[in-house]
Design a protein around this motif. Structure first.
Motif, PDB file in Angstrom:
ATOM      1  N   VAL A  79       0.850  -1.203   0.000  1.00  0.00           N
ATOM      2  CA  VAL A  79       0.000   0.000   0.000  1.00  0.00           C
ATOM      3  C   VAL A  79       0.887   1.254   0.000  1.00  0.00           C
ATOM      4  O   VAL A  79       0.598   2.234  -0.697  1.00  0.00           O
ATOM      5  N   SER A  80       1.998   1.212   0.721  1.00  0.00           N
ATOM      6  CA  SER A  80       2.847   2.408   0.760  1.00  0.00           C
ATOM      7  C   SER A  80       3.499   2.654  -0.604  1.00  0.00           C
ATOM      8  O   SER A  80       3.712   3.803  -0.990  1.00  0.00           O
ATOM      9  N   VAL A  81       3.775   1.593  -1.352  1.00  0.00           N
ATOM     10  CA  VAL A  81       4.304   1.796  -2.710  1.00  0.00           C
ATOM     11  C   VAL A  81       3.214   2.433  -3.587  1.00  0.00           C
ATOM     12  O   VAL A  81       3.475   3.401  -4.316  1.00  0.00           O
ATOM     13  N   ALA A  82       1.993   1.897  -3.488  1.00  0.00           N
ATOM     14  CA  ALA A  82       0.895   2.474  -4.288  1.00  0.00           C
ATOM     15  C   ALA A  82       0.696   3.951  -3.932  1.00  0.00           C
ATOM     16  O   ALA A  82       0.530   4.802  -4.810  1.00  0.00           O
ATOM     17  N   GLU A  83       0.741   4.252  -2.641  1.00  0.00           N
ATOM     18  CA  GLU A  83       0.567   5.646  -2.196  1.00  0.00           C
ATOM     19  C   GLU A  83       1.722   6.525  -2.683  1.00  0.00           C
ATOM     20  O   GLU A  83       1.516   7.647  -3.140  1.00  0.00           O
ATOM     21  N   GLY A  84       2.941   5.994  -2.560  1.00  0.00           N
ATOM     22  CA  GLY A  84       4.124   6.741  -2.992  1.00  0.00           C
ATOM     23  C   GLY A  84       4.069   7.036  -4.487  1.00  0.00           C
ATOM     24  O   GLY A  84       4.383   8.148  -4.931  1.00  0.00           O
ATOM     25  N   VAL A  85       3.654   6.041  -5.256  1.00  0.00           N
ATOM     26  CA  VAL A  85       3.549   6.225  -6.711  1.00  0.00           C
ATOM     27  C   VAL A  85       2.497   7.295  -7.017  1.00  0.00           C
ATOM     28  O   VAL A  85       2.711   8.195  -7.838  1.00  0.00           O
ATOM     29  N   ARG A  86       1.372   7.241  -6.302  1.00  0.00           N
ATOM     30  CA  ARG A  86       0.314   8.228  -6.549  1.00  0.00           C
ATOM     31  C   ARG A  86       0.795   9.642  -6.209  1.00  0.00           C
ATOM     32  O   ARG A  86       0.607  10.581  -6.979  1.00  0.00           O
ATOM     33  N   SER A  88       3.901  10.804  -6.004  1.00  0.00           N
ATOM     34  CA  SER A  88       5.001  11.378  -6.777  1.00  0.00           C
ATOM     35  C   SER A  88       4.751  11.382  -8.281  1.00  0.00           C
ATOM     36  O   SER A  88       5.477  12.063  -9.004  1.00  0.00           O
ATOM     37  N   THR A  89       3.745  10.643  -8.761  1.00  0.00           N
ATOM     38  CA  THR A  89       3.505  10.653 -10.222  1.00  0.00           C
ATOM     39  C   THR A  89       2.046  10.926 -10.602  1.00  0.00           C
ATOM     40  O   THR A  89       1.758  11.201 -11.760  1.00  0.00           O
ATOM     41  N   GLY A  90       1.139  10.760  -9.673  1.00  0.00           N
ATOM     42  CA  GLY A  90      -0.288  10.911 -10.004  1.00  0.00           C
ATOM     43  C   GLY A  90      -0.896   9.626 -10.546  1.00  0.00           C
ATOM     44  O   GLY A  90      -2.108   9.544 -10.759  1.00  0.00           O
ATOM     45  N   LEU A  91      -0.074   8.590 -10.788  1.00  0.00           N
ATOM     46  CA  LEU A  91      -0.607   7.329 -11.323  1.00  0.00           C
ATOM     47  C   LEU A  91      -1.287   6.518 -10.217  1.00  0.00           C
ATOM     48  O   LEU A  91      -0.799   6.485  -9.084  1.00  0.00           O
ATOM     49  N   VAL A  92      -2.387   5.871 -10.573  1.00  0.00           N
ATOM     50  CA  VAL A  92      -3.116   5.094  -9.561  1.00  0.00           C
ATOM     51  C   VAL A  92      -2.738   3.615  -9.675  1.00  0.00           C
ATOM     52  O   VAL A  92      -3.074   2.954 -10.655  1.00  0.00           O
ATOM     53  N   LYS A 106      -0.419  -4.497 -15.521  1.00  0.00           N
ATOM     54  CA  LYS A 106       1.020  -4.803 -15.534  1.00  0.00           C
ATOM     55  C   LYS A 106       1.686  -4.504 -14.200  1.00  0.00           C
ATOM     56  O   LYS A 106       1.352  -3.514 -13.539  1.00  0.00           O
ATOM     57  N   LYS A 107       2.679  -5.336 -13.896  1.00  0.00           N
ATOM     58  CA  LYS A 107       3.365  -5.184 -12.607  1.00  0.00           C
ATOM     59  C   LYS A 107       4.437  -4.102 -12.704  1.00  0.00           C
ATOM     60  O   LYS A 107       5.298  -4.142 -13.580  1.00  0.00           O
ATOM     61  N   VAL A 108       4.380  -3.151 -11.779  1.00  0.00           N
ATOM     62  CA  VAL A 108       5.369  -2.069 -11.762  1.00  0.00           C
ATOM     63  C   VAL A 108       6.296  -2.189 -10.557  1.00  0.00           C
ATOM     64  O   VAL A 108       7.398  -1.635 -10.551  1.00  0.00           O
ATOM     65  N   ALA A 109       5.868  -2.918  -9.539  1.00  0.00           N
ATOM     66  CA  ALA A 109       6.676  -3.026  -8.319  1.00  0.00           C
ATOM     67  C   ALA A 109       6.313  -4.303  -7.576  1.00  0.00           C
ATOM     68  O   ALA A 109       5.220  -4.859  -7.758  1.00  0.00           O
ATOM     69  N   GLY A 110       7.248  -4.748  -6.753  1.00  0.00           N
ATOM     70  CA  GLY A 110       6.991  -5.922  -5.911  1.00  0.00           C
ATOM     71  C   GLY A 110       7.559  -5.681  -4.533  1.00  0.00           C
ATOM     72  O   GLY A 110       8.518  -4.912  -4.369  1.00  0.00           O
ATOM     73  N   ALA A 166       8.492   9.283  -0.409  1.00  0.00           N
ATOM     74  CA  ALA A 166       7.028   9.190  -0.313  1.00  0.00           C
ATOM     75  C   ALA A 166       6.611   7.799   0.160  1.00  0.00           C
ATOM     76  O   ALA A 166       5.696   7.644   0.986  1.00  0.00           O
ATOM     77  N   VAL A 167       7.296   6.769  -0.339  1.00  0.00           N
ATOM     78  CA  VAL A 167       6.975   5.393   0.060  1.00  0.00           C
ATOM     79  C   VAL A 167       7.272   5.198   1.555  1.00  0.00           C
ATOM     80  O   VAL A 167       6.459   4.664   2.310  1.00  0.00           O
ATOM     81  N   LEU A 168       8.436   5.687   1.983  1.00  0.00           N
ATOM     82  CA  LEU A 168       8.824   5.482   3.386  1.00  0.00           C
ATOM     83  C   LEU A 168       7.927   6.279   4.334  1.00  0.00           C
ATOM     84  O   LEU A 168       7.582   5.785   5.415  1.00  0.00           O
ATOM     85  N   ASP A 169       7.544   7.486   3.951  1.00  0.00           N
ATOM     86  CA  ASP A 169       6.641   8.279   4.799  1.00  0.00           C
ATOM     87  C   ASP A 169       5.317   7.538   4.969  1.00  0.00           C
ATOM     88  O   ASP A 169       4.771   7.440   6.060  1.00  0.00           O
ATOM     89  N   SER A 170       4.820   7.027   3.851  1.00  0.00           N
ATOM     90  CA  SER A 170       3.541   6.332   3.905  1.00  0.00           C
ATOM     91  C   SER A 170       3.674   5.060   4.749  1.00  0.00           C
ATOM     92  O   SER A 170       2.819   4.759   5.599  1.00  0.00           O
ATOM     93  N   PHE A 171       4.768   4.321   4.545  1.00  0.00           N
ATOM     94  CA  PHE A 171       4.938   3.085   5.310  1.00  0.00           C
ATOM     95  C   PHE A 171       5.003   3.371   6.808  1.00  0.00           C
ATOM     96  O   PHE A 171       4.408   2.657   7.619  1.00  0.00           O
ATOM     97  N   SER A 172       5.732   4.423   7.162  1.00  0.00           N
ATOM     98  CA  SER A 172       5.902   4.768   8.562  1.00  0.00           C
ATOM     99  C   SER A 172       4.542   4.959   9.250  1.00  0.00           C
ATOM    100  O   SER A 172       4.298   4.448  10.349  1.00  0.00           O
ATOM    101  N   GLY A 173       3.649   5.679   8.590  1.00  0.00           N
ATOM    102  CA  GLY A 173       2.313   5.921   9.136  1.00  0.00           C
ATOM    103  C   GLY A 173       1.528   4.621   9.280  1.00  0.00           C
ATOM    104  O   GLY A 173       0.870   4.379  10.304  1.00  0.00           O
ATOM    105  N   LEU A 174       1.627   3.773   8.262  1.00  0.00           N
ATOM    106  CA  LEU A 174       0.880   2.506   8.305  1.00  0.00           C
ATOM    107  C   LEU A 174       1.415   1.572   9.383  1.00  0.00           C
ATOM    108  O   LEU A 174       0.662   0.889  10.081  1.00  0.00           O
TER     109      LEU A 174
END
Ligand code: BTN
Length: 246
Positions: A79-86, A88-92, A106-110, A166-174
């Motif tokens: 979820v933090s990767v999805a949030e970080g991507v959103r 920093s790029t606006g992509l959902v 398509k897979k963008v991250a794992g 962005a990914v780490l900030d989101s992960f920290s909160g979760l």
């Protein structure tokens, strides 16, 4: 919040292995190894993770106090990767249970979360995150179109360090929410592309894949499915692969 201590490297075998070594020497929670490229990056079931320059490859160490189920960490990381991507790029991006981050189909991250227990207590988790950022997949094998990268989707390169933060900030909160025992199921449900879909699943112990309807996620991160009118809960560690049918 997690206090992140970065070890930034150019080329490594795998950031997971480097963090494992640091953990065994007593490094604190938040120790994070980031590499520009990996020569033997790996994902679930030791599948190779291609790590050309231009991607985000990082692993970090957690020493949880109040958690029993590492599956929740896998979902929080995805979820933090999805949030970080959103952010920093606006992509959902969406999550294909349990650990694939998708843009469209398509897979963008794992993500991977490797847990260590001491006397049944969860004492350490090493989380690895790989995001395909600035190297194109279009140029590779056009017949193998299961993977994508942010540059392929956006048409321009991204700032990897911004995404990382962005990914780490989101992960920290979760992670804080998980440790506090707060409700997270609604967040998992919101991000999972798998729910409500017909899926094919191959379990590790069975020869033949089976089809079922993915209904829900449970508190332990298991996938609730229905097949032939019967409901069961599948655990990620018992599964080899999952494909979403529609
Ligand atoms: C998967 O999709 O199965 C998980 C892929 C995880 C890849 C990342 S890249 C950084 C870290 N180092 C590794 O060797 N693996 C993880």
């Amino acid at each position: 919040m997690v206090s992140w201590n970065f070890v930034e490297l150019d080329e490594v075998g795998s950031t997971q292995a480097v963090v494992k070594g640091l953990a065994s020497m007593g490094s604190p929670e938040g120790t994070t190894v980031v590499a520009k490229t990996q020569s033997s990056g790996a994902g679930r079931l030791q599948r190779p993770w291609a790590s050309p320059r231009g991607g985000l490859y990082m692993s970090f160490l957690l020493r949880p106090h109040e958690l029993t189920q590492p599956e929740a960490i896998t979902l929080a990381a995805a979820v933090s990767v999805a949030e970080g991507v959103r952010l920093s790029t606006g992509l959902v991006a969406k999550i294909r249970w349990p650990n694939d981050v998708l843009l469209g189909k398509k897979k963008v991250a794992g993500v991977i979360a490797e847990a260590q227990f001491y006397k049944k207590e969860l004492v350490q988790v090493i989380v690895g995150i790989g995001v395909n950022c600035n190297s194109s997949f279009k140029a590779h094998d056009p017949l193998k179109d299961e993977d994508t990268s942010l540059v392929d989707e956006l048409g321009e390169p991204i700032e990897v360090s911004e995404l990382r933060q962005a990914v780490l900030d989101s992960f920290s909160g979760l992670y804080e929410r998980l440790q506090a025992g707060s409700e997270v199921l609604s967040l998992w449900r919101q991000h999972l592309s798998t729910l409500g879909k017909q899926v094919s699943i191959k379990m590790k112990t069975e020869e033949t894949p089976f089809s079922c309807l993915a209904i829900d996620i449970d508190a332990g991160g298991g996938l609730v499915v229905e097949t032939a009118g019967e409901r069961k809960v599948l655990r990620a560690e018992d599964m080899e692969w999952l494909r979403e049918q529609a």
